[in-house]
Scaffold this active site. Sequence first.
Site, PDB file in Angstrom:
ATOM      1  N   ASP A  92     -47.577 -17.044  38.801  1.00 20.08           N
ATOM      2  CA  ASP A  92     -48.633 -16.242  38.193  1.00 20.08           C
ATOM      3  C   ASP A  92     -49.119 -16.889  36.900  1.00 20.08           C
ATOM      4  O   ASP A  92     -48.331 -17.226  36.018  1.00 20.08           O
ATOM      5  CB  ASP A  92     -48.097 -14.839  37.894  1.00 20.08           C
ATOM      6  CG  ASP A  92     -49.146 -13.934  37.279  1.00 20.08           C
ATOM      7  OD1 ASP A  92     -49.757 -13.155  38.025  1.00 20.08           O
ATOM      8  OD2 ASP A  92     -49.354 -14.009  36.043  1.00 20.08           O
ATOM      9  N   TYR A  97     -54.216 -17.455  29.433  1.00 19.33           N
ATOM     10  CA  TYR A  97     -52.925 -18.034  29.061  1.00 19.33           C
ATOM     11  C   TYR A  97     -53.079 -19.462  28.564  1.00 19.33           C
ATOM     12  O   TYR A  97     -52.192 -19.992  27.888  1.00 19.33           O
ATOM     13  CB  TYR A  97     -51.951 -18.031  30.245  1.00 19.33           C
ATOM     14  CG  TYR A  97     -51.587 -16.678  30.798  1.00 19.33           C
ATOM     15  CD1 TYR A  97     -51.987 -15.499  30.177  1.00 19.33           C
ATOM     16  CD2 TYR A  97     -50.838 -16.573  31.961  1.00 19.33           C
ATOM     17  CE1 TYR A  97     -51.659 -14.262  30.703  1.00 19.33           C
ATOM     18  CE2 TYR A  97     -50.502 -15.341  32.496  1.00 19.33           C
ATOM     19  CZ  TYR A  97     -50.918 -14.192  31.871  1.00 19.33           C
ATOM     20  OH  TYR A  97     -50.590 -12.967  32.396  1.00 19.33           O
ATOM     21  N   LYS A 122     -56.266 -15.042  36.966  1.00 16.58           N
ATOM     22  CA  LYS A 122     -56.990 -13.840  36.570  1.00 16.58           C
ATOM     23  C   LYS A 122     -58.286 -14.171  35.841  1.00 16.58           C
ATOM     24  O   LYS A 122     -58.353 -15.143  35.080  1.00 16.58           O
ATOM     25  CB  LYS A 122     -56.102 -12.968  35.676  1.00 16.58           C
ATOM     26  CG  LYS A 122     -54.713 -12.722  36.241  1.00 16.58           C
ATOM     27  CD  LYS A 122     -53.846 -11.930  35.283  1.00 16.58           C
ATOM     28  CE  LYS A 122     -52.402 -11.950  35.711  1.00 16.58           C
ATOM     29  NZ  LYS A 122     -51.750 -13.245  35.446  1.00 16.58           N
ATOM     30  N   HIS A 155     -58.548  -9.337  34.961  1.00 13.33           N
ATOM     31  CA  HIS A 155     -57.429  -9.227  34.026  1.00 13.33           C
ATOM     32  C   HIS A 155     -57.423  -7.908  33.258  1.00 13.33           C
ATOM     33  O   HIS A 155     -56.374  -7.301  33.054  1.00 13.33           O
ATOM     34  CB  HIS A 155     -57.467 -10.394  33.041  1.00 13.33           C
ATOM     35  CG  HIS A 155     -56.133 -10.741  32.478  1.00 13.33           C
ATOM     36  ND1 HIS A 155     -55.785 -12.010  32.107  1.00 13.33           N
ATOM     37  CD2 HIS A 155     -55.038  -9.991  32.232  1.00 13.33           C
ATOM     38  CE1 HIS A 155     -54.554 -12.029  31.647  1.00 13.33           C
ATOM     39  NE2 HIS A 155     -54.079 -10.804  31.713  1.00 13.33           N
TER      40      HIS A 155
END
Length: 316
Positions: A92, A97, A122, A155
């Site tokens: 994931d 990120y 996401k 997200h």
Amino acid sequence: MNSQNQKNEINRRRFLQSSVKLAAAGIYLGMFGMPDLFGNVLTDKVAKGIPDVKLNNGLKMPILGFGTYGLSGDVCQKSVVEAIAAGYRLIDTAKVYGNEVEVGKAIKQSGIDRKQLFVTSKLWVDDAGYENAKKGFEETLTKLGLEYLDLYLIHRPRGDVKGSWKAMEELYKAGKIKAIGISNFSPEQLKDLLSYAEVKPAVNQIETHAYFQQSNDYNVLKQHNIQMEAWAPFAEGRNGLFTNEVLTQIAKKHGKTTAQVSLRWHYQRGIVSIPRSSQKAHIVENLNIFDFKLDDADMKAIEKLDLNKTQFPEWS
């Protein structure tokens, strides 16, 4: 995620037991009878790897995966390589990120056939809307170096969600994404999305752990046959989860760690979880949750730990 990480990792090491040796010898997947599930069918009962859940479109998704939030650079790449080598197949990540490139490199370095992996990313708030979502998705594919995603999530329920969902539906129908879903959507926000969605979300990835069990969300998602996924199965160790007395006693009872008990609790509720660690011992430890079962007393004791409030108020 924050400055508490080091303290949490230290606390967790104190509970690291013989699971690493057991996992090194091979992950034993004796089920001791099948647990009550979240609402989707659990498959792969024999010792072939991490069990799957079947999503509402028929796609199989590992019930235990590897999260990458907070991992970056070489540490991220190394951790993902080690996770895949240990047996994880669900990886994931997310645009926000900032590690999609490293995750992609790790996937390539692992040497594992792409078809054996389940990769999630996401769509971030900045890319909300029909055109932006399509561009954001292509950027994610490019960074990961992949031709398709297994799961793509909105997200956060911000901005033009309707436009984003329409774009994702088109990408799904074109075969660029095997399943589409959402993250951090409340039941009310889910209801709104369902009012216009042509494709029902397959997953809702939300905060859920012993301190915030999200019973209402759990029931609503189960009713709609949408898979619940935990992005913070350990609450990142906040509020002393790794040293919680109840979890500690249950862990001692089964010869496990509090982390393993937490993951087993999610598993027995049929919830997909994606623990994250940069420590190889913990990466392996988190896999070793299929050779014991929490009994009714254990489950009820953990149920009583619910504080019914987020442990991440800064994200509200």
